[in-house]
Design a protein around this motif. Structure first.
Motif, mmCIF file in Angstrom:
data_model
loop_
_atom_site.group_PDB
_atom_site.id
_atom_site.type_symbol
_atom_site.label_atom_id
_atom_site.label_comp_id
_atom_site.label_asym_id
_atom_site.label_seq_id
_atom_site.Cartn_x
_atom_site.Cartn_y
_atom_site.Cartn_z
ATOM 1 N N MET A 1 18.167 -17.860 -64.051
ATOM 2 C CA MET A 1 17.261 -18.637 -64.897
ATOM 3 C C MET A 1 17.736 -18.655 -66.350
ATOM 4 S SD MET A 1 13.150 -18.225 -65.574
ATOM 5 C CE MET A 1 12.663 -19.059 -64.078
ATOM 6 N N THR A 2 18.305 -17.529 -66.811
ATOM 7 C CA THR A 2 18.776 -17.447 -68.182
ATOM 8 C C THR A 2 19.828 -18.517 -68.465
ATOM 9 O OG1 THR A 2 18.341 -15.087 -68.290
ATOM 10 C CG2 THR A 2 19.883 -15.971 -69.893
ATOM 11 N N GLU A 3 20.771 -18.696 -67.518
ATOM 12 C CA GLU A 3 21.819 -19.695 -67.697
ATOM 13 C C GLU A 3 21.231 -21.102 -67.756
ATOM 14 O OE1 GLU A 3 24.698 -19.199 -64.652
ATOM 15 O OE2 GLU A 3 25.362 -17.219 -65.353
ATOM 16 N N VAL A 4 20.187 -21.324 -66.987
ATOM 17 C CA VAL A 4 19.530 -22.643 -67.010
ATOM 18 C C VAL A 4 18.972 -22.925 -68.404
ATOM 19 C CG1 VAL A 4 17.579 -23.980 -66.138
ATOM 20 C CG2 VAL A 4 18.972 -22.627 -64.561
ATOM 21 N N PHE A 5 18.344 -21.933 -68.990
ATOM 22 C CA PHE A 5 17.757 -22.126 -70.324
ATOM 23 C C PHE A 5 18.832 -22.251 -71.395
ATOM 24 C CE2 PHE A 5 13.793 -21.135 -68.317
ATOM 25 C CZ PHE A 5 12.847 -21.776 -69.097
ATOM 26 N N PHE A 6 19.966 -21.564 -71.222
ATOM 27 C CA PHE A 6 21.082 -21.767 -72.139
ATOM 28 C C PHE A 6 21.506 -23.232 -72.118
ATOM 29 C CE2 PHE A 6 22.785 -17.139 -71.748
ATOM 30 C CZ PHE A 6 21.793 -16.718 -72.611
ATOM 31 N N GLY A 7 21.572 -23.793 -70.916
ATOM 32 C CA GLY A 7 21.941 -25.196 -70.775
ATOM 33 C C GLY A 7 20.918 -26.130 -71.408
ATOM 34 N N LEU A 8 19.651 -25.796 -71.259
ATOM 35 C CA LEU A 8 18.598 -26.623 -71.855
ATOM 36 C C LEU A 8 18.668 -26.605 -73.377
ATOM 37 C CD1 LEU A 8 15.555 -25.723 -69.568
ATOM 38 C CD2 LEU A 8 16.774 -27.911 -69.674
ATOM 39 N N VAL A 9 18.946 -25.420 -73.949
ATOM 40 C CA VAL A 9 19.094 -25.335 -75.401
ATOM 41 C C VAL A 9 20.294 -26.166 -75.852
ATOM 42 C CG1 VAL A 9 19.529 -23.796 -77.360
ATOM 43 C CG2 VAL A 9 17.990 -23.073 -75.545
ATOM 44 N N ALA A 10 21.377 -26.115 -75.073
ATOM 45 C CA ALA A 10 22.573 -26.908 -75.417
ATOM 46 C C ALA A 10 22.265 -28.399 -75.400
ATOM 47 C CB ALA A 10 23.701 -26.583 -74.436
ATOM 48 N N SER A 11 21.400 -28.824 -74.472
ATOM 49 C CA SER A 11 21.103 -30.256 -74.323
ATOM 50 C C SER A 11 19.992 -30.736 -75.252
ATOM 51 C CB SER A 11 20.706 -30.550 -72.872
ATOM 52 O OG SER A 11 21.748 -30.224 -71.980
ATOM 53 N N TRP A 12 18.957 -29.911 -75.421
ATOM 54 C CA TRP A 12 17.762 -30.365 -76.127
ATOM 55 C C TRP A 12 17.475 -29.619 -77.424
ATOM 56 C CZ3 TRP A 12 15.685 -34.774 -74.394
ATOM 57 C CH2 TRP A 12 15.979 -35.160 -73.092
ATOM 58 N N GLY A 13 18.208 -28.561 -77.671
ATOM 59 C CA GLY A 13 18.143 -27.881 -78.952
ATOM 60 C C GLY A 13 16.775 -27.397 -79.381
ATOM 61 N N LEU A 14 16.321 -27.868 -80.520
ATOM 62 C CA LEU A 14 15.103 -27.372 -81.155
ATOM 63 C C LEU A 14 13.851 -27.616 -80.316
ATOM 64 C CD1 LEU A 14 15.750 -28.479 -84.861
ATOM 65 C CD2 LEU A 14 16.083 -26.214 -83.845
ATOM 66 N N ILE A 15 13.857 -28.670 -79.512
ATOM 67 C CA ILE A 15 12.685 -28.960 -78.674
ATOM 68 C C ILE A 15 12.455 -27.834 -77.678
ATOM 69 C CG2 ILE A 15 11.743 -30.513 -76.920
ATOM 70 C CD1 ILE A 15 13.223 -32.796 -78.311
#
Length: 201
Positions: free
Chosen positions: A1-15
């Motif tokens: 799950m952690t890797e998934v959220f890393f990817g989300l931060v990379a894609s969507w950043g501040l949101i």
């Protein structure tokens, strides 16, 4: 799950940082510490702006805590009934209620960063107990400043080892929580011993 959220931060950043910080303060199971680390790491890489990451994370965490506090104030009885059917959450809420009853402001302050898993439940319990809103806001703001600063600074400083750092911090967070709980129990025993000593005298 952690890797998934890393990817989300990379894609969507501040949101993603904002939503994670906000909903984690309402007991939604989100790996917010990992998201904060990722925010700091991406700021170090130049993909995000550091002051924006800090500001968004901080304000979102404060908003989540205030929402939890007000939910406790307006619907404390409903919340107690709701969590009664969920043993793990009921146990956390009971611990939070006990912490507010015994420690008051100290429980609010330390639950934001040192005993973070209990934080959302302390927000609910403080509101349900009628804790002063301005005192809650001040202590919460101080605690969240520590929490946000620590995790984003770690991510910024150790960006090249983000996954290992996330694993280490997860274990470290549990250790810190255990130490704080043990210290609180020791302080309670010392206080109890002093009261008994005073009575016997």
């Amino acid at each position: 799950m952690t890797e998934v959220f890393f990817g989300l931060v990379a894609s969507w950043g501040l949101i993603v940082i904002a939503l994670s910080a906000y909903f984690s303060c309402l007991a939604v199971p989100v790996p917010t510490s990992a998201v904060m680390l990722a925010g700091g790491a991406f700021a170090a890489a130049g993909d995000l702006v550091l002051w924006q990451v800090c500001t968004v994370a901080y304000l979102s965490a404060l908003a989540g805590d205030q929402t939890g506090f007000q939910l406790g104030r307006w619907g404390g009885k409903w919340l107690s009934t709701r969590v009664a059917a969920m043993p793990k959450r009921a146990a956390l809420y009971a611990k939070a209620q006990g912490a507010i009853s015994r420690w008051g402001g100290a429980a609010v302050f330390f639950s934001t960063w040192a005993v973070a898993p209990l934080g959302p439940w302390v927000n609910f319990a403080a509101g349900a107990a009628g804790y002063d809103v301005w005192r809650f806001t001040l202590l919460d703001a101080l605690g969240e400043a520590i929490w946000v600063s620590i995790y984003i600074a770690l991510g910024y400083s150790f960006a090249s080892n983000l996954e290992a750092l996330a694993s280490l911090v997860s274990n470290w967070g549990g250790l810190i929580s255990a130490i704080v709980v043990a210290a609180a129990a020791a302080a309670a025993l010392v206080r109890l011993g002093k009261k008994r000593g005073g009575r016997s005298a």
